[in-house]
Design an enzyme around this catalytic site. Sequence first.
Site, mmCIF file in Angstrom:
data_model
loop_
_atom_site.group_PDB
_atom_site.id
_atom_site.type_symbol
_atom_site.label_atom_id
_atom_site.label_comp_id
_atom_site.label_asym_id
_atom_site.label_seq_id
_atom_site.Cartn_x
_atom_site.Cartn_y
_atom_site.Cartn_z
ATOM 1 N N LYS A 104 0.842 -1.202 0.000
ATOM 2 C CA LYS A 104 0.000 0.000 0.000
ATOM 3 C C LYS A 104 0.883 1.260 0.000
ATOM 4 C CE LYS A 104 -3.732 -2.466 2.397
ATOM 5 N NZ LYS A 104 -4.579 -2.524 3.615
ATOM 6 N N TYR A 157 -12.453 -2.661 -3.017
ATOM 7 C CA TYR A 157 -12.951 -2.670 -1.637
ATOM 8 C C TYR A 157 -14.489 -2.583 -1.568
ATOM 9 C CZ TYR A 157 -8.250 -2.323 0.428
ATOM 10 O OH TYR A 157 -6.960 -2.572 0.840
ATOM 11 N N PHE A 207 -15.084 3.676 7.743
ATOM 12 C CA PHE A 207 -13.723 4.003 7.325
ATOM 13 C C PHE A 207 -13.533 3.932 5.808
ATOM 14 C CE2 PHE A 207 -13.793 -0.512 8.556
ATOM 15 C CZ PHE A 207 -13.354 -1.125 7.383
ATOM 16 N N ARG A 221 -1.595 -14.816 3.884
ATOM 17 C CA ARG A 221 -2.314 -14.119 4.970
ATOM 18 C C ARG A 221 -1.569 -14.315 6.299
ATOM 19 N NH1 ARG A 221 -6.836 -10.760 4.102
ATOM 20 N NH2 ARG A 221 -7.770 -11.549 6.019
ATOM 21 N N THR A 247 -5.185 -7.946 10.629
ATOM 22 C CA THR A 247 -5.525 -6.638 10.042
ATOM 23 C C THR A 247 -5.023 -5.486 10.909
ATOM 24 O OG1 THR A 247 -7.486 -7.666 9.073
ATOM 25 C CG2 THR A 247 -7.468 -5.253 9.188
ATOM 26 N N ARG A 302 2.891 -7.190 9.074
ATOM 27 C CA ARG A 302 2.229 -6.127 9.848
ATOM 28 C C ARG A 302 2.727 -6.100 11.291
ATOM 29 N NH1 ARG A 302 -3.768 -7.476 7.432
ATOM 30 N NH2 ARG A 302 -3.718 -6.102 5.600
ATOM 31 N N ASN A 349 -1.672 -0.270 7.333
ATOM 32 C CA ASN A 349 -1.150 -1.620 7.610
ATOM 33 C C ASN A 349 -0.323 -2.219 6.467
ATOM 34 O OD1 ASN A 349 -3.240 -2.376 5.953
ATOM 35 N ND2 ASN A 349 -4.399 -3.476 7.516
ATOM 36 N N HIS A 391 -1.695 -5.574 1.416
ATOM 37 C CA HIS A 391 -2.960 -6.277 1.194
ATOM 38 C C HIS A 391 -2.681 -7.704 0.735
ATOM 39 C CE1 HIS A 391 -6.922 -7.344 -0.437
ATOM 40 N NE2 HIS A 391 -6.250 -7.826 -1.470
ATOM 41 N N GLU A 427 -9.118 -10.492 -7.919
ATOM 42 C CA GLU A 427 -8.294 -9.297 -7.719
ATOM 43 C C GLU A 427 -7.150 -9.231 -8.737
ATOM 44 O OE1 GLU A 427 -7.362 -9.478 -3.527
ATOM 45 O OE2 GLU A 427 -9.447 -9.074 -2.967
HETATM 46 P P1 DAT Z 1 -7.455 -7.258 5.567
HETATM 47 O O1 DAT Z 1 -6.678 -6.178 4.830
HETATM 48 O O2 DAT Z 1 -6.660 -7.816 6.728
HETATM 49 O O3 DAT Z 1 -7.980 -8.319 4.633
HETATM 50 P P2 DAT Z 1 -10.171 -6.231 5.670
HETATM 51 O O4 DAT Z 1 -10.386 -6.876 4.343
HETATM 52 O O5 DAT Z 1 -11.148 -6.508 6.748
HETATM 53 O O6 DAT Z 1 -8.705 -6.557 6.239
HETATM 54 O O7 DAT Z 1 -10.125 -4.641 5.471
HETATM 55 C C1 DAT Z 1 -9.465 -4.086 4.368
HETATM 56 C C2 DAT Z 1 -8.684 -2.888 4.840
HETATM 57 O O8 DAT Z 1 -9.580 -1.908 5.344
HETATM 58 C C3 DAT Z 1 -7.721 -3.154 5.999
HETATM 59 O O9 DAT Z 1 -6.487 -3.689 5.552
HETATM 60 C C4 DAT Z 1 -7.575 -1.788 6.572
HETATM 61 C C5 DAT Z 1 -8.962 -1.207 6.414
HETATM 62 N N1 DAT Z 1 -9.748 -1.422 7.643
HETATM 63 C C6 DAT Z 1 -10.352 -2.571 8.032
HETATM 64 N N2 DAT Z 1 -10.966 -2.416 9.229
HETATM 65 C C7 DAT Z 1 -10.711 -1.131 9.588
HETATM 66 C C8 DAT Z 1 -11.049 -0.347 10.722
HETATM 67 N N3 DAT Z 1 -11.767 -0.855 11.736
HETATM 68 N N4 DAT Z 1 -10.603 0.943 10.776
HETATM 69 C C9 DAT Z 1 -9.885 1.456 9.760
HETATM 70 N N5 DAT Z 1 -9.526 0.785 8.660
HETATM 71 C C10 DAT Z 1 -9.942 -0.495 8.574
HETATM 72 MG MG MG Z 2 -9.419 -8.195 3.135
#
Ligand code: DAT
Ligand code: MG
Length: 151
Positions: A11, A51, A59, A87, A93, A104, A114, A117, A128
């Site tokens: 990212k 997304y 968020f 993963r 996350t 991370r 973080n 991805h 993707e």
């Molecule tokens: P991951 O990236 O671990 O697959 P995710 O798919 O649930 O996690 O979410 C995608 C991204 O969105 C994550 O890397 C960061 C952001 N995100 C997720 N939950 C969040 C939160 N509670 N506050 C802020 N950003 C968040």
């Molecule tokens: Mg995800």
Amino acid sequence: MGTEETYIMVKPDGVHRCLVGEIISRFEKKGFLLKGLKLFQCPKDLAQEHYKDLKEKSFYPSLIDYITSGPVVCMAWEGAGVVASARKLIGATNPLQAEPGTIRGDLAVQTGRNVVHGSDSPENGKREIALWFKEGELCQWVPAQAPWLIE
Ligand code: DAT
Ligand code: MG
């Protein structure tokens, strides 16, 4: 060689913080096969499509701003079990909950920054990669080390 694929992306924070080499290196050293790699400025519509499942989250707008704020590094990796394994290499996350030794866990402190991805299922890996790479951007090749990784 397994046919499972995952989409991994450094990212914008990872690019700004000069962590690109470090992050690629973790997947290379593990032994997965790199199929595609590019530095890319993500347009807003692509970020929204990527997304889309998070559209209703509070968020979401800041997530889209962040992902489109600067270049990302897009990668396609292949290998048996690569989705779940990647993963694990990436970690939870929330970087504060990510285990030491994970990307991370070692390199980040906040969920909204973080650094990397990784696809969450083989289906999303395929989806993707098709979203982020154009036809002709992926390479079919056999690395010289292949016989030393898989018997
Ligand atoms: P991951 O990236 O671990 O697959 P995710 O798919 O649930 O996690 O979410 C995608 C991204 O969105 C994550 O890397 C960061 C952001 N995100 C997720 N939950 C969040 C939160 N509670 N506050 C802020 N950003 C968040
Ligand atoms: Mg995800």
